[in-house]
Design an enzyme around this catalytic site. Structure first.
Site, PDB file in Angstrom:
ATOM      1  N   GLU A  40      46.477 -21.387 -22.441  1.00 50.56           N
ATOM      2  CA  GLU A  40      45.812 -21.343 -23.280  1.00 50.56           C
ATOM      3  C   GLU A  40      44.780 -22.665 -24.207  1.00 50.56           C
ATOM      4  OE1 GLU A  40      42.840 -21.078 -27.554  1.00 50.56           O
ATOM      5  OE2 GLU A  40      45.204 -21.368 -27.181  1.00 50.56           O
ATOM      6  N   ASP A  85      49.967 -19.541 -26.169  1.00 55.13           N
ATOM      7  CA  ASP A  85      49.084 -19.869 -27.093  1.00 55.13           C
ATOM      8  C   ASP A  85      48.963 -21.391 -27.923  1.00 55.13           C
ATOM      9  OD1 ASP A  85      46.966 -19.147 -29.391  1.00 55.13           O
ATOM     10  OD2 ASP A  85      47.821 -19.890 -30.992  1.00 55.13           O
TER      11      ASP A  85
END
Length: 631
Positions: free
Chosen positions: A365, A312
């Site tokens: 990401e 993330d």
């Protein structure tokens, strides 16, 4: 049961940042000394004056069990006989100034159900894994040439019991039985799980972690999570973990100022804090912190057999000024905004993990144009397996939201991503982030009346599945969840009794079936050998046509996608060769909730030049229609 102890070699390797099994030593582990069974406790607290372990096993007496400091590295340990599994505990740390701090164990494998904040003793060694065939096959495959269709899922809001007990959450085992059936029926290849590492606040969705080494107790015990992964593997479904090394929450029992000083985060708030998120940033230049994170990834692989991590907020780690104003950040030694220590961390992480487990997926990401995210470390890249294509996602969503009248002026929003497609190994994500915070659900992003919205979404999904790149859909998007996602309730499964939702669900199932069946859809995803535009320039009619090509040249697929409510009669398309083109899928089929407009099942190319090709076909293209042909 054998004795757990921490040697000088353990301390040295941890201090060097290369003790990849440190989680087997730090934390709380079943152990045996002098014939007595108990638990071995160990914690890293280099600045602590004293450390004690206190818990339910001694009525939370604060000073009964002092830990011994082992050496200059700051590790403290103690064996306590008679302490078994399912005991609550915390570390009491006396700071250099004499203040008391109660902390959960950073390496704990289990935690008390929130709002409780204690760690919990457990034993990870007793589960009987039966997925060895899956693991062997996984590590024999080349990830870029394999089908990857990911179902992003949050367990607590996927489906719930009507009972108010434990808020109706399914346990890991209950979820396992139901999700396996669903994923097999839909033909997804992987599930990506949100919010597995322990976290205190439901509304963070698991993105503000306190227990990196513990599956959340919301859904059961660690062995229950093992059951889930094992069952998914037995049914040939991979498991990806949403992993958050970018930051951690500031809750008192967490990692922040763990021993009275900043040992996990950088002490300078300009380097150690996210002002917008109210969280702490890991100190990637500190060897023990890097070890904590890299060993954590390996822990999930070795102990829970995870097949991938989706990392993330990578951009927030790579840029020192991410989300910060002037005066809130510090430049690197060259005067730039690149976080050199985070770059080295990623290269170290991916070299170790992918070098050891070649079939593992490390997914970034990353929302900027940082170069070579999936490039090899040897060539200066970060070494990830895949990168989320956030640019494609943004362009796709913005285009699909437009009234069809204005799509002609934004035609190249959907062709742009192919101009840089060979830069990385991409995943096309329509994730949870696109259906929260007033962004609307996927179906309610679409223009028009209800029937138009679903027709638009079917066409959009067909374009997505035909486009180069692996695929990801968030739960509910495959049947047209109409409300935005909330972690507080289950998906609106009742919508599957409605014709349009049932039709969309069936359509996505057919797309996944085609995606899995035909290698042209996935085996060449990152260069022009697997994709060819037939007509990328028909902006006036907002219609796209392209081909996906297989390595062996056989069983290729042609896509024709009309993004307007207009029908195009005798629409001529230049085709790659003289062949018969067989209709595989028509989004206007009534079983998908479509208008029922028909298209010939077989169309033979004619020797008529079109789009700079010697052969072409002419077909009637219905409104809001996507067609897939096999040739």
């Amino acid at each position: 049961m054998s004795k757990i102890f921490i040697s000088e070699d353990d301390q040295y390797l941890f201090a060097q940042g290369t003790h990849y099994d440190i989680y087997k030593k730090l934390g709380a582990h079943p152990s045996e000394e002098k014939g007595k069974k108990g638990t071995f406790f160990a914690v890293w607290a280099p600045n602590a004056k004293e450390v004690y372990v206190t818990g339910s096993f001694n009525d939370w007496d604060e000073t009964e069990y002092p830990l011994k400091k082992l050496g200059p590295g700051g590790i403290h340990s103690l064996f306590i006989p008679g302490v078994s599994v399912n005991e609550l505990y915390k570390y009491l740390i006396i700071t250099e100034e004499g203040h008391k701090i109660f902390k959960a164990d950073p390496f704990a494998n289990y935690a008390e159900l929130r709002p409780g904040t204690a760690s919990k003793t457990t034993d990870l060694s007793n589960f009987n894994w039966t997925d060895s065939a899956w693991l062997r096959e996984r590590d024999s495959k080349k990830s870029t040439e394999s089908p990857v269709a990911i179902y992003e899922c949050h367990i607590g809001s996927w489906m719930r019991h009507p009972s108010p007990d434990n808020e109706g959450f399914y346990t890991y085992r209950e979820f396992a039985d139901r999700i396996v059936k669903y994923l097999k029926e839909m033909k997804y290849t992987h599930i990506e799980l949100i919010g597995i590492c322990e976290y205190p606040y439901d509304g963070s969705w698991g993105y503000q972690v306190t227990g990196y080494y513990a599956p959340t107790s919301r859904y059961g015990e660690p062995t229950d999570f093992m059951y889930l992964v094992n069952l998914l593997h037995r049914n040939k479904i991979g498991v990806i973990l949403d992993w958050v090394p970018a930051h951690f929450c500031v809750d008192e029992h967490g990692l922040g100022k763990f021993d009275g000083q900043c040992i996990f985060e950088h002490p300078d708030p300009r380097l150690g804090e996210h002002p917008d998120w109210g969280t702490k940033i890991f100190n990637y230049g500190k060897t023990e912190v890097k070890n904590f994170l890299i060993a954590n990834a390996l822990f999930w692989i070795k102990e829970f057999h995870i097949d991938g991590i989706r990392v993330d907020a990578v951009a927030s780690m790579l840029y020192l000024d991410y989300g910060k104003k002037e005066g809130q950040w510090v430049a690197n030694k060259f005067g730039g905004n690149k976080n050199l220590e985070a770059i080295e961390f990623f290269r170290h992480l991916n070299s170790v993990v992918l070098g050891t487990y070649p079939g593992f997926y490390s997914i970034a990401e990353e929302s900027t144009a940082w170069p070579s995210v999936t490039g090899t470390v040897e060539e200066g890249g970060l070494g990830f397996s895949f990168k989320w294509n956030m640019g494609w996602m943004h362009d796709f969503c913005e285009y699909m939201k437009l009234d069809p009248y204005f799509r002609r002026n934004n035609h190249y929003a959907l062709t742009f991503a192919m101009s840089y497609n060979n830069a990385e190994n991409y995943i096309l994500p329509l994730s949870h982030d696109e259906v929260v915070h007033l962004k609307c659900s996927m179906v309610n992003k679409m223009p028009g009346y209800e029937i138009d919205k679903y027709a638009n979404l079917r066409v959009g999904y067909a374009f997505m599945f035909g486009h180069s790149g692996k695929k990801l859909l968030f739960m509910g998007q495959d049947f047209g969840q109409e409300r935005e996602w909330s972690e507080e309730r289950e998906l609106d499964w009742h919508l599957l009794s409605e014709d349009l939702n049932k039709g969309l669900h069936e359509f996505v199932k057919e797309l996944l079936k085609i995606y899995r069946k035909y290698p042209c859809m996935y085996e060449i995803d990152n260069d022009w050998g697997g994709f060819e535009w037939l007509n990328a320039d028909d902006a006036e009619r907002s219609t796209y046509s392209f081909v996906r090509k297989a390595k062996n040249g056989r069983n290729n697929l042609m896509f024709v996608v009309n993004m307007t409510p207009m029908s195009w009669e005798r629409y001529r398309i230049g085709v790659p060769k003289k062949a018969k083109y067989k209709l595989l899928l028509n989004s206007c089929d009534t079983r998908f909730g479509g208008s029922g407009s028909t298209v010939p099942n077989d169309i033979t190319a004619e020797p008529i030049e079109c789009n700079f090709r010697d052969y072409s076909i002419a077909i009637d293209v219905p409104p809001y229609c996507a067609m897939i042909f096999l040739f």
